[in-house]
Design an enzyme around this catalytic site. Structure first.
Site, PDB file in Angstrom:
ATOM      1  N   ASP A  51     -15.345   2.264   7.766  1.00 32.41           N
ATOM      2  CA  ASP A  51     -14.308   3.367   7.482  1.00 32.41           C
ATOM      3  C   ASP A  51     -14.865   4.373   6.440  1.00 32.41           C
ATOM      4  O   ASP A  51     -14.419   5.651   6.625  1.00 32.41           O
ATOM      5  CB  ASP A  51     -13.207   2.541   6.807  1.00 32.41           C
ATOM      6  CG  ASP A  51     -11.991   3.605   6.216  1.00 32.41           C
ATOM      7  OD1 ASP A  51     -11.406   4.056   6.991  1.00 32.41           O
ATOM      8  OD2 ASP A  51     -12.018   3.728   4.903  1.00 32.41           O
TER       9      ASP A  51
ATOM     10  N   SER B  45      -7.437   3.375   9.594  1.00 32.36           N
ATOM     11  CA  SER B  45      -8.174   3.410   8.374  1.00 32.36           C
ATOM     12  C   SER B  45      -7.558   2.729   7.132  1.00 32.36           C
ATOM     13  O   SER B  45      -8.002   1.704   6.573  1.00 32.36           O
ATOM     14  CB  SER B  45      -8.445   4.863   7.831  1.00 32.36           C
ATOM     15  OG  SER B  45      -8.869   5.038   6.733  1.00 32.36           O
TER      16      SER B  45
ATOM     17  N   HIS C  34       0.852  -1.292   0.027  1.00 35.27           N
ATOM     18  CA  HIS C  34      -0.039   0.109  -0.125  1.00 35.27           C
ATOM     19  C   HIS C  34       0.708   1.111   0.054  1.00 35.27           C
ATOM     20  O   HIS C  34       1.745   1.498   0.651  1.00 35.27           O
ATOM     21  CB  HIS C  34      -0.868   0.059   1.159  1.00 35.27           C
ATOM     22  CG  HIS C  34      -1.673   1.282   1.286  1.00 35.27           C
ATOM     23  ND1 HIS C  34      -2.853   1.558   0.693  1.00 35.27           N
ATOM     24  CD2 HIS C  34      -1.547   2.394   2.053  1.00 35.27           C
ATOM     25  CE1 HIS C  34      -3.518   2.528   0.786  1.00 35.27           C
ATOM     26  NE2 HIS C  34      -2.593   3.255   1.656  1.00 35.27           N
TER      27      HIS C  34
ATOM     28  N   LYS D  11      -8.383  -1.576   5.661  1.00 34.44           N
ATOM     29  CA  LYS D  11      -8.918  -1.800   4.398  1.00 34.44           C
ATOM     30  C   LYS D  11      -7.962  -3.082   3.757  1.00 34.44           C
ATOM     31  O   LYS D  11      -8.561  -3.704   3.008  1.00 34.44           O
ATOM     32  CB  LYS D  11      -8.652  -0.580   3.338  1.00 34.44           C
ATOM     33  CG  LYS D  11      -9.866   0.317   3.578  1.00 34.44           C
ATOM     34  CD  LYS D  11      -9.734   1.589   2.881  1.00 34.44           C
ATOM     35  CE  LYS D  11      -8.967   2.576   3.686  1.00 34.44           C
ATOM     36  NZ  LYS D  11      -9.249   4.108   3.464  1.00 34.44           N
TER      37      LYS D  11
ATOM     38  N   ARG E 177     -14.837  12.525   9.355  1.00 33.46           N
ATOM     39  CA  ARG E 177     -13.729  13.138   9.463  1.00 33.46           C
ATOM     40  C   ARG E 177     -13.357  14.162   8.561  1.00 33.46           C
ATOM     41  O   ARG E 177     -12.579  15.271   8.990  1.00 33.46           O
ATOM     42  CB  ARG E 177     -12.516  12.130   9.416  1.00 33.46           C
ATOM     43  CG  ARG E 177     -12.462  11.270  10.691  1.00 33.46           C
ATOM     44  CD  ARG E 177     -11.726  10.039  10.713  1.00 33.46           C
ATOM     45  NE  ARG E 177     -10.243  10.317  10.442  1.00 33.46           N
ATOM     46  CZ  ARG E 177      -9.595   9.573   9.603  1.00 33.46           C
ATOM     47  NH1 ARG E 177      -9.665   8.403   9.006  1.00 33.46           N
ATOM     48  NH2 ARG E 177      -8.271   9.941   9.369  1.00 33.46           N
TER      49      ARG E 177
HETATM   50  N1  URA Z   1      -6.092   7.477   3.808  1.00 35.94           N
HETATM   51  C1  URA Z   1      -6.935   6.624   4.181  1.00 35.94           C
HETATM   52  O1  URA Z   1      -7.251   5.455   3.373  1.00 35.94           O
HETATM   53  N2  URA Z   1      -7.309   6.713   5.454  1.00 35.94           N
HETATM   54  C2  URA Z   1      -6.970   7.857   6.168  1.00 35.94           C
HETATM   55  O2  URA Z   1      -7.650   8.144   7.110  1.00 35.94           O
HETATM   56  C3  URA Z   1      -6.494   8.760   5.463  1.00 35.94           C
HETATM   57  C4  URA Z   1      -5.847   8.519   4.298  1.00 35.94           C
END
Ligand code: URA
Ligand code: CA
Length: 433
Positions: free
Chosen positions: A161, A183, A82, A187, A168
């Site tokens: 999320d 977060s 990632h 994923k 947020r």
């Molecule tokens: N990228 C994400 O996937 N989550 C966040 O909270 C910030 C950046």
């Protein structure tokens, strides 16, 4: 249990229990807890932080809010990579076939891009015939047979999320290390990864502009990974200037092909070898990072990585002749050089502004619905630290529009040339294991 008490507890700096974290994620996902209470909790977390244990619990709760991809039918340790996001980041296109060529299974779920350039799927679709609309059975078979496949996003992954991130975004609580770390990690875990390699970008074009913050985020994610039983490593890499030379979908595919043949830009090649070595170690295909790197270098030199890329394209309907002849990729009608206005040394190439210029050409999506032009973009001929003569080309613009005045202006604004010596930025700032 009452949400009020959970907010109050965190406001006062106390550690939340597993039950409390699971309760609020569960009830927020189902709509039983309103946005305003979760906003207050997010702000409390922003100021009071979370312990390592709370962060891991939050991540697991987010994973469990939706579907999880089951990759257990794929042999071996599935390692995912990632990147926290950058401009002209072509690494996935290179890493997938590269590590697959030394036996690491790559089962990649990818999306379309929003912003500067397309996502991995958009880029791959510039290869005629290539498609990601395959069934999950076919996906698993392909990875078992060829070690690499890419599938489009499907299923209801991490709905908590999605809600939290939107909330947020409008409550000034995006920039919180425990919230970002949980977060991102949720994923990757929901997508089925056994192990995770993180490329945390730092510099002007990155989400974490400051190196210390980038390190803190990387440490937070590595800690979550180890607490939830998914081995995780991180690299902190430079995104003050774009990575490699190409920014634009088909242009980046060509750059990936060059790199897989051992002729890629130095920075892009180095980052791929660094991240790739971590993937190989996590997949147990080498004992240490040095041994892993030797394997990957061999694979680039003896053509195995390149051959693996062709197999990958073919297996998902793509025309693999593109690999031997990149002129078969979509091509823009206009190529225009951008000459340097003065002589000197390039001192900065602001990555996100170059990204904006690529978007103005049509390489990226402003909204999810926008159509992108796969052929357009920018190819840099100079990077930070390079000497340039007045009139020499800084970059080539690939466009399908006659009027390039605004784009040229944007590009000139994003490149600074000074007198005297300038050091090239450090590419790999840190490695966290
Ligand atoms: N990228 C994400 O996937 N989550 C966040 O909270 C910030 C950046
Ligand atoms: Ca690039």
């Amino acid at each position: 249990m009452r949400m009020y008490d959970i907010i109050e507890k965190k406001r006062d700096g106390q550690e939340l229990t597993e039950q409390e974290i699971e309760f609020f994620i569960d009830k927020y996902t189902s709509g039983e807890i309103p946005d305003y209470q979760v906003s207050a909790l997010m702000m409390a977390i922003y100021f009071q932080d979370m312990t390592e244990k709370e962060r891991a619990t939050l991540t697991t709760a987010i994973v469990q809010s939706g579907d999880q991809i089951d990759l257990s039918q794929i042999e071996g340790i599935k390692v995912d990579k990632h990147s926290t996001g950058g401009v002209g980041d072509t690494t996935t296109l290179i890493l997938a076939p590269l590590v697959a060529s030394v036996g690491v299974p790559v089962a990649k779920m990818s999306g379309r891009g929003l912003g500067h350039t397309g996502g991995t799927i958009d880029k791959l679709e510039s290869v005629p015939g290539f498609h990601v609309e395959i069934s999950s059975d076919e996906f698993i078979d392909l990875v078992n047979k060829n070690k690499v496949a890419v599938i489009g996003q499907s299923g209801n992954l991490t709905p908590a999320d999605k809600k939290l991130y939107s909330l947020r975004d409008v409550t000034a609580t995006v920039n919180s290390i425990p919230l970002i770390a949980s977060s991102i990690m949720s994923k990757k875990i929901a997508a089925g990864a056994d192990a995770i390699v993180l490329d945390v970008k730092t510099g002007a074009g990155a989400f974490m502009k400051d190196l210390n913050e980038a390190k803190e985020l990387a440490n937070a994610m590595v800690s979550i990974g180890s607490l939830v039983g998914r081995k995780t490593m991180a690299v902190i890499s430079d995104m003050s200037q774009p990575l490699g030379n190409a920014i634009g979908n088909a242009l980046e595919v060509k750059e990936a092909i060059d790199t897989l043949q051992g002729n890629g830009p130095k920075d892009l090649t180095e980052l791929c070898l660094t991240l790739g070595s971590q993937m190989v170690v996590l997949a147990n295909k080498a004992n240490d990072l040095e041994a892993a790197r030797v394997k990957l270098e061999e694979s680039l030199q003896n053509g195995k990585a390149f051959e693996q890329f062709k197999i990958f394209l073919r297996s998902q309907g793509g025309d693999d002749k593109v690999a031997d002849d990149p002129s078969l990729l979509p091509k823009a009608s206009i190529q225009k050089e951008l000459p340097a206005k003065t002589s000197g040394t390039v001192s900065s190439i602001i990555a996100d502004q170059i990204g904006t210029a690529a978007m103005m050409l049509g390489a990226g999506r402003a909204t999810k619905e926008s159509q992108i032009d796969l052929s357009v973009g920018v190819v840099l001929h100079k990077k930070v630290g390079d000497v340039v003569e007045q009139g020499e080309s800084l970059l080539t613009i690939h466009a399908n529009q006659e009027d390039l005045e605004a784009v040229s202006e944007k590009l000139y604004d994003s490149i600074e040339i000074v007198d005297g010596n300038v050091e090239a930025p450090v590419l790999i700032n840190d490695i966290i294991t």
